[in-house]
Design a protein around this motif. Structure first.
Motif, PDB file in Angstrom:
ATOM      1  N   ALA A 110       0.848  -1.193   0.000  1.00 10.42           N
ATOM      2  CA  ALA A 110       0.000   0.000   0.000  1.00 10.42           C
ATOM      3  C   ALA A 110       0.883   1.242   0.000  1.00 10.42           C
ATOM      4  CB  ALA A 110      -0.910  -0.001   1.221  1.00 10.42           C
ATOM      5  N   GLN A 111       2.177   1.043   0.213  1.00  3.07           N
ATOM      6  CA  GLN A 111       3.106   2.171   0.197  1.00  3.07           C
ATOM      7  C   GLN A 111       3.408   2.531  -1.248  1.00  3.07           C
ATOM      8  OE1 GLN A 111       6.299   0.370   2.595  1.00  3.07           O
ATOM      9  NE2 GLN A 111       6.051   2.147   3.887  1.00  3.07           N
ATOM     10  N   ALA A 112       2.884   3.649  -1.677  1.00  5.15           N
ATOM     11  CA  ALA A 112       3.123   4.050  -3.063  1.00  5.15           C
ATOM     12  C   ALA A 112       3.753   5.438  -3.093  1.00  5.15           C
ATOM     13  CB  ALA A 112       1.818   4.024  -3.845  1.00  5.15           C
ATOM     14  N   MET A 113       4.587   5.694  -2.117  1.00  5.21           N
ATOM     15  CA  MET A 113       5.266   6.985  -2.049  1.00  5.21           C
ATOM     16  C   MET A 113       6.506   6.949  -2.939  1.00  5.21           C
ATOM     17  SD  MET A 113       3.233   8.392   0.059  1.00  5.21           S
ATOM     18  CE  MET A 113       4.028   9.895   0.582  1.00  5.21           C
ATOM     19  N   VAL A 114       7.022   8.116  -3.241  1.00  3.39           N
ATOM     20  CA  VAL A 114       8.238   8.207  -4.037  1.00  3.39           C
ATOM     21  C   VAL A 114       9.349   7.442  -3.313  1.00  3.39           C
ATOM     22  CG1 VAL A 114      10.008   9.793  -4.881  1.00  3.39           C
ATOM     23  CG2 VAL A 114       7.597  10.421  -5.024  1.00  3.39           C
ATOM     24  N   GLY A 115      10.008   6.561  -4.037  1.00  6.19           N
ATOM     25  CA  GLY A 115      11.115   5.808  -3.441  1.00  6.19           C
ATOM     26  C   GLY A 115      10.721   4.427  -2.947  1.00  6.19           C
ATOM     27  N   ASP A 116       9.417   4.170  -2.737  1.00  6.49           N
ATOM     28  CA  ASP A 116       9.003   2.857  -2.225  1.00  6.49           C
ATOM     29  C   ASP A 116       9.297   1.731  -3.215  1.00  6.49           C
ATOM     30  OD1 ASP A 116       8.140   3.515   0.335  1.00  6.49           O
ATOM     31  OD2 ASP A 116       6.177   4.142  -0.391  1.00  6.49           O
ATOM     32  N   LYS A 117       9.010   1.983  -4.495  1.00  7.25           N
ATOM     33  CA  LYS A 117       9.273   0.961  -5.507  1.00  7.25           C
ATOM     34  C   LYS A 117      10.765   0.629  -5.526  1.00  7.25           C
ATOM     35  CE  LYS A 117       8.740  -0.124 -10.385  1.00  7.25           C
ATOM     36  NZ  LYS A 117       8.142   0.284 -11.666  1.00  7.25           N
ATOM     37  N   GLU A 118      11.592   1.677  -5.532  1.00  7.06           N
ATOM     38  CA  GLU A 118      13.041   1.477  -5.556  1.00  7.06           C
ATOM     39  C   GLU A 118      13.501   0.714  -4.315  1.00  7.06           C
ATOM     40  OE1 GLU A 118      11.419   4.348  -6.209  1.00  7.06           O
ATOM     41  OE2 GLU A 118      11.819   4.306  -8.370  1.00  7.06           O
ATOM     42  N   ARG A 119      12.895   1.059  -3.161  1.00  8.25           N
ATOM     43  CA  ARG A 119      13.270   0.393  -1.913  1.00  8.25           C
ATOM     44  C   ARG A 119      12.928  -1.103  -1.981  1.00  8.25           C
ATOM     45  NH1 ARG A 119      10.416   1.230   3.653  1.00  8.25           N
ATOM     46  NH2 ARG A 119      11.628  -0.254   4.854  1.00  8.25           N
ATOM     47  N   CYS A 120      11.763  -1.428  -2.540  1.00  7.04           N
ATOM     48  CA  CYS A 120      11.365  -2.834  -2.682  1.00  7.04           C
ATOM     49  C   CYS A 120      12.312  -3.574  -3.625  1.00  7.04           C
ATOM     50  CB  CYS A 120       9.938  -2.936  -3.224  1.00  7.04           C
ATOM     51  SG  CYS A 120       8.659  -2.397  -2.067  1.00  7.04           S
TER      52      CYS A 120
END
Length: 123
Positions: free
Chosen positions: A86-96
């Motif tokens: 549910a985290q769709a903040m900037v950087g979350d995708k990269e962090r995953c």
């Protein structure tokens, strides 16, 4: 060709129910676990899991820790993991992705996006 098996790891049974309904309608077989530890047990017993859909925000062990543990296991390291969050903040995708996830889908889930990613990682 054997049916592609999808393992859903999510601490919310409603998410599991919804994902299973969508995936079964598309012809996939699904297993589910409500914790990373339970998911690991399923992976140990099933060598035909093609992909894991991993909720990143879980109590006990979150998705980041679970992916790290999978990457250390010879038996689990090559199974692609799709981060579902549910985290769709900037950087979350990269962090995953930097945590070792093969792909990323944000909640609420776009089914077409999910299916496209599953197809990409289970060819």
């Amino acid at each position: 060709m054997p049916q592609k098996l999808i393992l859903i790891i999510d601490d919310d049974s409603r998410n599991i129910f919804a994902l299973k309904a969508v995936l079964k309608a598309k012809g996939f077989d699904c297993l589910s676990a409500i914790s990373a530890q339970e998911g690991f047990s399923i992976l140990e017993e099933n060598s035909n899991v093609a992909i894991v859909l991993m909720d990143m925000m879980m109590p006990d062990m979150d998705g980041y820790q679970a992916i790290a543990a999978m990457k250390k296991s010879p038996k689990m390291r090559d199974i692609p993991v799709l981060a579902v969050t549910a985290q769709a903040m900037v950087g979350d995708k990269e962090r995953c992705l930097s945590a070792g996830a093969s792909g990323y889908v944000s909640k609420p889930i776009n089914v077409d996006e999910l299916l496209m990613q599953i197809e990409n990682f289970t060819k």
